[in-house]
Design a protein around this motif. Structure first.
Motif, short mmCIF file in Angstrom:
data_model
loop_
_atom_site.label_atom_id
_atom_site.label_comp_id
_atom_site.label_asym_id
_atom_site.label_seq_id
_atom_site.Cartn_x
_atom_site.Cartn_y
_atom_site.Cartn_z
N ASN A 96 0.86 -1.17 0.00
CA ASN A 96 0.00 0.00 0.00
C ASN A 96 0.90 1.23 0.00
O ASN A 96 1.60 1.50 0.97
CB ASN A 96 -0.90 0.00 1.24
CG ASN A 96 -1.73 1.26 1.33
OD1 ASN A 96 -1.86 2.00 0.37
ND2 ASN A 96 -2.28 1.51 2.50
N GLU A 98 -0.12 4.33 -0.34
CA GLU A 98 -0.86 5.52 0.06
C GLU A 98 -0.17 6.32 1.18
O GLU A 98 -0.09 7.55 1.09
CB GLU A 98 -2.30 5.15 0.46
CG GLU A 98 -3.20 6.36 0.67
CD GLU A 98 -3.14 7.37 -0.47
OE1 GLU A 98 -3.04 8.58 -0.17
OE2 GLU A 98 -3.17 6.96 -1.65
N GLN A 127 -2.77 3.54 -8.64
CA GLN A 127 -2.38 4.30 -7.45
C GLN A 127 -1.21 5.24 -7.78
O GLN A 127 -1.20 6.41 -7.38
CB GLN A 127 -1.98 3.31 -6.35
CG GLN A 127 -1.83 3.92 -4.99
CD GLN A 127 -1.48 2.90 -3.92
OE1 GLN A 127 -1.00 1.81 -4.21
NE2 GLN A 127 -1.70 3.26 -2.68
#
Length: 168
Positions: A96, A98, A127
């Protein structure tokens, strides 16, 4: 054997580029830091392209990255892997990204090698595009297993990272 990524990403609010490997090698997992295998040319390549002294300790490596506005992590947070070979990676769970994208100003993502790029393309592309507006760029692997690339040739290919850091 299933492995979970043992390290946190290295970045801060000033990080401008993100370099993603595939997954830490057996040596790196044992020694507790990214690209810890002395045969891997990652740290030597970065030091050369940035005209900087080679960092040796973990603290020096972290400071080196942050001083040069470089974030590092790996594209896979877990996988099935025997040994260190990217070719033997299966059951990949993507990382991830993020927290990095929300905590830094990443303008470009680079993949260290084919497997890292493959994982980026397959799982992380949306992403990365949403965060940077740019596709991840594949660079030749700094692994010693990438015998096709001499140190000098790696330096030549990786110079784009130094150029990206100069652009702002």
């Amino acid at each position: 054997m299933s492995q979970t990524h043992p390290f946190k990403p290295i970045f801060d609010k000033n990080s401008k580029i993100l370099i993603l490997g595939s997954f830490p090698s057996v040596v790196s997992r044992k020694l507790g830091f990214y690209y810890a295998n002395p045969q891997n040319r990652f740290w030597r390549v970065l030091a050369r392209i940035l005209n900087a002294p080679l960092p040796t300790s973990t603290d020096e490596k972290i400071n080196f990255l942050l001083d040069h506005r470089i974030a590092i992590y790996d594209a896979a947070i877990s996988c099935e892997i025997k040994g260190s070979s990217d070719a033997k990676m299966t059951a990949v769970v993507p990382a991830n990204l993020e927290p990095i994208f929300s905590g830094a100003r990443i303008a470009q993502v680079y993949a260290n090698g084919g497997k890292a790029h493959e994982i980026c393309e397959k799982y992380l592309k949306t992403q990365i595009l949403n965060a940077t507006g740019k596709e991840p760029i594949k660079l030749p692997s700094t692994s010693s297993a990438n015998a096709n690339f001499s140190f000098e040739r790696l330096v030549q290919e990786w110079t784009v990272v130094a150029e990206a850091l100069k652009d702002g």
